[in-house]
Structures are given as structure tokens and as C-alpha cells.
Motif scaffolding. Structure first.
Motif, mmCIF file in Angstrom:
data_model
loop_
_atom_site.group_PDB
_atom_site.id
_atom_site.type_symbol
_atom_site.label_atom_id
_atom_site.label_comp_id
_atom_site.label_asym_id
_atom_site.label_seq_id
_atom_site.Cartn_x
_atom_site.Cartn_y
_atom_site.Cartn_z
ATOM 1 N N UNK A 136 6.589 7.818 -11.675
ATOM 2 C CA UNK A 136 6.024 9.138 -11.948
ATOM 3 C C UNK A 136 6.000 9.952 -10.663
ATOM 4 N N UNK A 137 5.977 11.271 -10.759
ATOM 5 C CA UNK A 137 5.901 12.087 -9.538
ATOM 6 C C UNK A 137 4.702 11.724 -8.660
ATOM 7 N N UNK A 138 3.605 11.306 -9.260
ATOM 8 C CA UNK A 138 2.424 10.944 -8.476
ATOM 9 C C UNK A 138 2.591 9.619 -7.728
ATOM 10 N N UNK A 139 3.683 8.921 -7.950
ATOM 11 C CA UNK A 139 3.983 7.713 -7.170
ATOM 12 C C UNK A 139 4.643 8.060 -5.833
ATOM 13 N N UNK A 140 4.965 9.320 -5.637
ATOM 14 C CA UNK A 140 5.596 9.751 -4.392
ATOM 15 C C UNK A 140 4.684 9.473 -3.212
ATOM 16 N N UNK A 141 5.194 8.718 -2.237
ATOM 17 C CA UNK A 141 4.395 8.337 -1.068
ATOM 18 C C UNK A 141 5.260 7.510 -0.122
ATOM 19 N N UNK B 154 0.855 -1.171 0.000
ATOM 20 C CA UNK B 154 0.000 0.000 0.000
ATOM 21 C C UNK B 154 0.899 1.232 0.000
ATOM 22 N N UNK B 155 0.302 2.383 -0.267
ATOM 23 C CA UNK B 155 1.061 3.626 -0.183
ATOM 24 C C UNK B 155 0.166 4.725 0.363
ATOM 25 N N UNK B 156 0.802 5.715 0.935
ATOM 26 C CA UNK B 156 0.059 6.848 1.492
ATOM 27 C C UNK B 156 0.841 8.124 1.262
ATOM 28 N N UNK B 157 0.231 9.029 0.522
ATOM 29 C CA UNK B 157 0.820 10.348 0.284
ATOM 30 C C UNK B 157 0.312 11.309 1.341
ATOM 31 N N UNK B 158 1.021 12.402 1.604
ATOM 32 C CA UNK B 158 0.599 13.359 2.620
ATOM 33 C C UNK B 158 -0.818 13.879 2.341
#
Length: 123
Positions: free
Chosen positions: A86-91, A37-41
Motif C-alpha cells: 500500500x502507499x502507506x508502506x512507503x518508507x 523496522x521502517x521509518x517514513x519521512x
């Protein structure tokens, strides 16, 4: 008690690759569904990739074709190979295991979590 320890996160440029690892303390983990799983701010934790006891895999649409989940039962380690980042994978990326549920697709189904490993993708 199952302990999960993630590693492999870091900072990369868009288009780059990273491989995350999740080492499990419990040898029986291979009998259960495991997930990344992932969680971005400011956002909820979301599922990324899942692998069941038969090593059947499922991916979220937003990573399909770019990420690959796998496990090495002998090493008790779960992996997530991430390509074309991609930048949106940042988490923050977390591995989880469902001990009491057959599925691990939902956050609530995972009974144990690692501490997380940060992935940052710059444009």
C-alpha cells in the motif's frame, strides 16, 4: 562487530510485491532476535516484523497477513516478503538484531542496524 546489509527495495505500484533481504556478517546472528523496522519521512522508526532464535514470528497489526519474515541460517540472511503493498508502506526499511536483549520488539533493544533500503509504493 555485526554488520547488516539490506537489499531488495524499490518502487512498485499498490498491490505489488517486494522481497527484502538482510545479509549478516556474524554467523551467530541466528541465536538472536532479529527484526524489520521502517521509518517514513517525519515519522519515528516503527517495528514491522520480528523473528526470534526459535524462528517464532510476530507482526505489527498494519502488516499482518501481508508481510512474512523468515531467515536462512545457512546463508545468514533475513528476509521480508511484502505482498499487497500500500502507499502507506512507503518508507526506509531497516533490519536490526538484538545482541544483549532477548527481545527486539523495541527500537532501543536492537544493537546493530543496517543502512536501510528504500521502498516506495505508488497509488
Amino acid at each position: 562487530q555485526v554488520q547488516l546489509v539490506e537489499s531488495g527495495g524499490g518502487s512498485v505500484q499498490a498491490g505489488g510485491s517486494l522481497r527484502l533481504s538482510c545479509a549478516a556478517s556474524e554467523y551467530t546472528y541466528s541465536r538472536h532476535c532479529m527484526a524489520w523496522f521502517r521509518q517514513a519521512p517525519g515519522k519515528e522508526r516503527e517495528g514491522v516484523a520480528f523473528i526470534n532464535s526459535l524462528s517464532s514470528t510476530t507482526y505489527a497489526d498494519y502488516v499482518k497477513g501481508r508481510f512474512t519474515i523468515s531467515k536462512d541460517n545457512a546463508k545468514r540472511t533475513l528476509y521480508l516478503q511484502m505482498n499487497s503493498l500500500k502507499p502507506e508502506d512507503t518508507a526506509m526499511y531497516y533490519c536490526g538484531v538484538a545482541i544483549f536483549s532477548r527481545s527486539c520488539y523495541e527500537t532501543s533493544q536492537n544493537d546493530y542496524w543496517g543502512q536501510g533500503t528504500q521502498v516506495t509504493v505508488s497509488s
